[in-house]
Design an enzyme around this catalytic site. Structure first.
Site, mmCIF file in Angstrom:
data_model
loop_
_atom_site.group_PDB
_atom_site.id
_atom_site.type_symbol
_atom_site.label_atom_id
_atom_site.label_comp_id
_atom_site.label_asym_id
_atom_site.label_seq_id
_atom_site.Cartn_x
_atom_site.Cartn_y
_atom_site.Cartn_z
ATOM 1 C CG ASP A 59 -1.939 -1.164 1.155
ATOM 2 O OD1 ASP A 59 -1.926 -1.950 0.203
ATOM 3 O OD2 ASP A 59 -2.731 -1.290 2.107
ATOM 4 C CG ASP B 244 -6.506 -0.048 0.858
ATOM 5 O OD1 ASP B 244 -6.162 -1.232 1.016
ATOM 6 O OD2 ASP B 244 -6.800 0.710 1.800
ATOM 7 C CG HIS C 249 -8.590 5.371 2.427
ATOM 8 N ND1 HIS C 249 -9.623 5.178 3.324
ATOM 9 C CD2 HIS C 249 -8.004 4.159 2.267
ATOM 10 C CE1 HIS C 249 -9.656 3.913 3.700
ATOM 11 N NE2 HIS C 249 -8.685 3.271 3.062
ATOM 12 C CE LYS D 155 -4.076 -3.866 1.260
ATOM 13 N NZ LYS D 155 -4.828 -3.161 2.288
ATOM 14 C CB CYS E 272 -2.134 -2.637 5.364
ATOM 15 S SG CYS E 272 -3.748 -1.803 5.331
#
Length: 191
Positions: A17, A56, A75, A100, A145
């Site tokens: 991420d 993400d 976000h 994800k 994460c």
């Protein structure tokens, strides 16, 4: 004649991420998250069999967002600049990308599964298909994460290392998080 030497372990780097919304100026910035970029890029020059980035990739109405009753500001909405990787990340070294947090009804910290363990990102199958046995993790945020991905990696049987210099967390003190991960067999590379 077959060699009597065991095959070298196959290793993957998991870059978690490193996206604009998690960097300074983003809507859910990890404090000083941009400072890890040189260490992440340096890791990406090492001899890994695969370098896999997660990101993400949320729908606009994701359950984790404050307007839907969640804990986080909006976000990493799929297709937006906030969901893009940092322009300072050496993306040309990435061999694969996994997305994800696609299901609007459940959040997903881990790069392997959503938080309810209902959906897989396909990362486990990808790693197994590549013959990977060892994973090294770096990225954002260490205490969310990255930690969730490390827990799942261990649960799935991968030798797991977190490169601490290439991670940044939200909490100032990461000792409890790191101790819990070490108790699960995650190795912490503090170099």
């Amino acid at each position: 004649m077959a060699s009597s030497f065991p095959a070298a372990p196959r290793r993957a780097l998991l870059v978690i991420d490193v996206q604009n919304d998690f960097l300074p100026g983003g809507t859910l910035a990890v404090p000083k998250g941009d400072l890890i970029l040189p260490a992440v890029n340096a890791l990406m020059t090492q001899d890994f069999d695969a370098i896999i980035a997660s990101r993400d990739w949320h729908p606009q109405n994701h359950i984790s967002f404050v307007p839907q009753g969640g804990d986080w500001p909006i976000h990493c909405v799929a297709g937006t600049g906030g969901a893009d990787f940092s322009p300072h990340l050496h993306q040309n070294r990435l061999s694969h990308i996994v997305h994800k947090g696609l299901d609007p009804a459940c959040d997903s910290y881990s790069a392997f599964f959503d938080n309810d363990q209902r959906h897989s990102t396909g990362l486990d199958a990808l790693l197994r298909g590549l013959g990977i046995t060892h994973v090294t993790l770096c990225g954002l945020a260490l205490d969310f994460c990255v930690a969730a991905t490390a827990r799942d990696a261990r649960k799935l049987g991968f030798e797991t290392v977190i490169s601490l210099a290439a991670c940044k967390g939200i909490a100032e003190d990461q000792a409890a998080c790191l101790n819990a991960l070490e108790a699960l067999g995650v190795k912490i590379d503090r170099a």
